[in-house]
Scaffold this active site. Structure first.
Site, PDB file in Angstrom:
ATOM      1  N   LYS A  33      68.917 131.189  69.197  1.00 54.16           N
ATOM      2  CA  LYS A  33      68.495 129.796  69.785  1.00 54.16           C
ATOM      3  C   LYS A  33      69.234 128.669  69.396  1.00 54.16           C
ATOM      4  O   LYS A  33      69.639 129.229  68.371  1.00 54.16           O
ATOM      5  CB  LYS A  33      66.887 130.291  69.385  1.00 54.16           C
ATOM      6  CG  LYS A  33      67.194 130.386  67.605  1.00 54.16           C
ATOM      7  CD  LYS A  33      65.590 130.295  66.986  1.00 54.16           C
ATOM      8  CE  LYS A  33      65.186 130.492  65.350  1.00 54.16           C
ATOM      9  NZ  LYS A  33      64.640 130.700  64.573  1.00 54.16           N
ATOM     10  N   TYR A 249      78.170  99.233  57.012  1.00 55.41           N
ATOM     11  CA  TYR A 249      76.490  98.465  56.973  1.00 55.41           C
ATOM     12  C   TYR A 249      76.722  98.151  55.650  1.00 55.41           C
ATOM     13  O   TYR A 249      76.630  99.605  54.654  1.00 55.41           O
ATOM     14  CB  TYR A 249      76.010  99.685  57.443  1.00 55.41           C
ATOM     15  CG  TYR A 249      75.951  99.436  59.522  1.00 55.41           C
ATOM     16  CD1 TYR A 249      75.527  98.206  59.419  1.00 55.41           C
ATOM     17  CD2 TYR A 249      76.270 100.500  60.216  1.00 55.41           C
ATOM     18  CE1 TYR A 249      76.021  98.072  61.591  1.00 55.41           C
ATOM     19  CE2 TYR A 249      76.782 100.255  61.328  1.00 55.41           C
ATOM     20  CZ  TYR A 249      76.145  99.385  62.065  1.00 55.41           C
ATOM     21  OH  TYR A 249      76.169  99.191  63.042  1.00 55.41           O
TER      22      TYR A 249
HETATM   23  C1  LIG Z   1      65.019 132.624  63.304  1.00 59.41           C
HETATM   24  C2  LIG Z   1      64.647 133.521  64.074  1.00 59.41           C
HETATM   25  C3  LIG Z   1      65.019 134.807  63.161  1.00 59.41           C
HETATM   26  C4  LIG Z   1      66.263 134.705  63.156  1.00 59.41           C
HETATM   27  O1  LIG Z   1      66.449 134.555  61.314  1.00 59.41           O
HETATM   28  P1  LIG Z   1      67.696 134.376  60.645  1.00 59.41           P
HETATM   29  O2  LIG Z   1      67.349 133.534  59.158  1.00 59.41           O
HETATM   30  O3  LIG Z   1      68.170 133.244  61.550  1.00 59.41           O
HETATM   31  O4  LIG Z   1      68.248 136.071  60.469  1.00 59.41           O
HETATM   32  C5  LIG Z   1      64.727 136.374  63.684  1.00 59.41           C
HETATM   33  N1  LIG Z   1      63.788 136.024  63.996  1.00 59.41           N
HETATM   34  C6  LIG Z   1      62.847 134.998  64.610  1.00 59.41           C
HETATM   35  C7  LIG Z   1      61.413 135.592  65.295  1.00 59.41           C
HETATM   36  C8  LIG Z   1      63.049 133.956  64.332  1.00 59.41           C
HETATM   37  O5  LIG Z   1      62.735 133.346  64.955  1.00 59.41           O
END
Ligand SMILES: *Cc1c(COP(=O)(O)O)cnc(C)c1O
Length: 341
Positions: A33, A249
């Site tokens: 994601k 800056y």
């Molecule tokens: C982001 C997410 C994961 C992965 O989590 P990590 O800690 O990066 O392994 C798994 N399940 C859901 C529902 C998530 O939103």
């Protein structure tokens, strides 16, 4: 131009370790994601599929569309209602209302709240939710939860896992009664897998650990993950800076002795952290950053043609009181990604 390198061997090292822990690569889904936590969706999808991973998790249908060829099953965490899912996508449904609005024949995962109190139906809505899924002719591919405390020490995590077991039994009993085949169950993310390894679920969902990080505190055993991403920047110009000069800056950048300071083509506009020029801050190669980081430029006490700005997001995260996820995910999709061995 600044660029990112992605290490195939480090990624494969992490995937092997996680596949071993969770009970095999068939159980492992990789969480891609948000542009694969800033690493680059297409690049990481290609690598994961090359390794033999067949399942991925993304944020929405658009991300699923981009990687649909690389995976057999894609889980969409936050479906939008305005786009049709790809044939190999399952949509996560978080409420009775969402179930109600979903088109017949859609593949779905039912999310159940096991204590996070954020998303998902509550345990006492389980039978209503399952009945609605059946009456709407949705295809129940999975039932899942997400734990709130898998990286926290103490016994809160044990309690969440216990809660999940009860939930699973409740779902299984309900479906058995109706002679409906059992879906896949999924609860563990990276920290859960690193902590308990193989539990009696069909699928685990690993994000941060695949990229080489965990956020356990010191009380946990050290785990040999390897960061996948490195951020590099190129020199634009160099100049000799004297102790009486002030760089950047607000004129807060100083040098103790006459020093060559170069500007590099990276800044907070690329999603890199905006350092305010106060207290010392060094690159991973030990070069001092001089003054505030600008939108597109960082000044460094170096005359190298190229520098590395980031090779371990945890160092930056600790330095700026945040977590590795936050440092990585913000890296701009416009930075070129190069896969190396
Ligand atoms: C982001 C997410 C994961 C992965 O989590 P990590 O800690 O990066 O392994 C798994 N399940 C859901 C529902 C998530 O939103």
């Amino acid at each position: 131009m600044a660029y990112i390198t992605l290490s195939r061997s480090n990624y494969f090292h992490n995937l092997s370790l996680l596949a071993d822990k969770c009970g095999g690569v068939d159980k492992l889904s990789v969480v891609l994601k948000d542009n694969a936590y800033g690493h680059g969706l297409k690049e990481m999808a290609t690598l994961a599929s090359e390794f033999g991973v067949t399942k991925a998790v993304v944020r929405d249908e658009e991300e699923a569309l981009e990687i649909k060829e690389q995976f057999e099953d894609i889980l969409v965490l936050a479906p939008r209602t305005d786009t049709n899912p790809t044939d190999n996508s399952s949509l996560v449904l978080n409420s009775l209302e969402q179930i109600y609005k979903t088109k017949p024949k859609t593949k779905v995962y039912l999310k159940i709240d096991s204590g996070m109190r954020r998303n998902g139906i509550t345990a006492d809505e389980i039978s209503d939710a399952l009945k609605l899924i059946i009456s709407k002719a949705l295809v129940l591919k999975g039932v899942m939860t997400h734990f709130a405390t898998s990286d926290e020490s103490g016994d809160a995590f044990e309690m969440e896992m216990q809660r999940w077991l009860e939930i699973k039994n409740q779902v299984k009993a309900f479906l058995n009664e109706l002679n409906i085949p059992q879906p896949s169950f999924s609860s563990l993310a990276s920290h859960g897998v690193l902590r308990v390894g193989n539990i009696d679920d069909e699928i685990v969902r690993c994000g941060i650990a695949t990229y080489g990080y965990n956020e356990f505190d010191e009380s946990f055993k050290k785990i040999a993950l390897k960061p996948v991403l490195k951020l590099h920047a190129k020199r634009i110009t160099s100049r000799v800076v004297k102790p009486t000069d002030r760089v950047g800056y607000g004129k807060v950048g100083t040098v103790a002795i006459e020093t060559i300071v170069s500007s590099y083509d990276i800044g907070y506009g690329d999603g890199f952290f905006r350092y305010d020029g106060k207290s010392d801050f060094f690159t991973p190669e030990g070069d001092k950053i001089v003054g505030r980081i600008s939108m597109d430029i960082t000044s460094v006490a170096s005359d190298k043609d190229e520098i590395v700005l980031l090779d371990d997001a945890k160092v930056l995260a600790d330095r700026f009181s945040t977590i590795s996820y936050d440092i990585l995910v913000k890296l701009s999709p416009r930075i070129k990604r190069v896969v190396i061995d």
